[in-house]
Design an enzyme around this catalytic site. Sequence first.
Site, PDB file in Angstrom:
ATOM      1  N   THR A 334       1.094  -1.343   0.067  1.00 50.79           N
ATOM      2  CA  THR A 334       0.255   0.011  -0.084  1.00 50.79           C
ATOM      3  C   THR A 334       0.852   1.297   0.065  1.00 50.79           C
ATOM      4  O   THR A 334       1.858   1.148   0.746  1.00 50.79           O
ATOM      5  CB  THR A 334      -0.552   0.256   1.112  1.00 50.79           C
ATOM      6  N   HIS A 387       3.288 -11.939  14.172  1.00 51.05           N
ATOM      7  CA  HIS A 387       3.978 -11.720  15.021  1.00 51.05           C
ATOM      8  C   HIS A 387       4.141 -13.508  15.394  1.00 51.05           C
ATOM      9  O   HIS A 387       4.267 -14.214  16.002  1.00 51.05           O
ATOM     10  CB  HIS A 387       3.831 -11.156  16.401  1.00 51.05           C
TER      11      HIS A 387
END
Length: 416
Positions: A334, A387
Amino acid sequence: MAEIKVPELAESITEGTIAQWLKKPGDYVEKGESICELETDKVNVEIMAEESGVLQQLLANEGDTVAVGQAIAIIGEGAAASSAAPQPVDETETAAPADRAEQPAPQPVAVAQAPGQRPIASPAARKMAREKGIDLTQVPTVDPLGRVRKQDVASFAAQPAAAPQPAPQAAPTPAAIPAAEAGKPVIREKMSRRRQTIAKRLLEVTQTTAMLTTFNEIDMSAVIDLRKRKKDKFFEEHDVRLGFMSFFVKAAVAALKKYPYVNAEIQGDEILLKKYYDIGVAVSTDEGLVVPVVRDCDRKSFAEIERDIAELAAKARSNKLSLADLQGGTFTITNGGVFGSLLSTPLLNGPQVGILGMHAIKLRPVAIDEERIENRPMMYVALSYDHRIIDGKEAVGFLKTVKDLIENPEDLLLES
């Protein structure tokens, strides 16, 4: 006679909203001709007639939510209605046909709206009203149900400016107005189906992933110099402009090959490692952010990637994207820099586990060595990652790989 039904669209789409009727009762419709535009969670699609005939009746209004398989219109044999044919009326109207024939042609009337009430209007009318700064409650319409259409807004905008006459309003009870809004001007606007979906999915991402972001900065001098030297020849040979995005797509693919868990997906208690590289490129439209996918970027040249991005962006801004254009991406890029963003934290595009954020290029003083400082065109970049399966070492290594390749575009050409 035959019913026109909402067709099967995609496995994940079960309903949509009638955005705009393209035909009206009495119109003759050819087989395969579009009769209405349907807004879904992902894209706008046009519903087509499956046979030729006269559109006899509409079974749903603009703004109505309809399910897959639901009948929305009836088509049958007969001659097309003339321009003088009466328009559909509200089912509650009780006047006899002879009485209606003696009535004068309907004149535009402004429909009163209670405070906080959202006017009934087509998406196209709302868009035009926003662009022209027009209050939809002041727009007159001849529609018997008070629906404001695009042509009503256009006619209202073309009229000479005059002192606005407030429409009669029902006196609200004190309990109907929140304390924070009492005496203050507000506009209450219903979220579009697509905006509701964007909000829902972004909230899901923040609640169901362990998202973390790491940052770095890139000296864009080498890429800017390369583009300056090659852009004219590149355009002559490929009929497409050489932008920054193809460099970042190629750099991301190289980094994904080196750090495969950034190109993965979590399915239950399993990790799905994807050995293909379908890169989503975020595109901003009037209806919200969409992420069309450039397929097989590891096999495509810079020119092919630039061409695909340009075509997908054009389709996105004209509401011509298909569901296939939006499905199956493995990683997303993006670019908030096109709007001037200096630094941001991009949100994951689930079920993907990584997204790369580009930002504005700004001249900043950079230490070249212990004695020299130069102004260089610098870009901050961000990698948001899940994560749960990507460790900080991998995330930092991924972003460092992208940085090294962009700062040394010759290496990037060798990688591709």
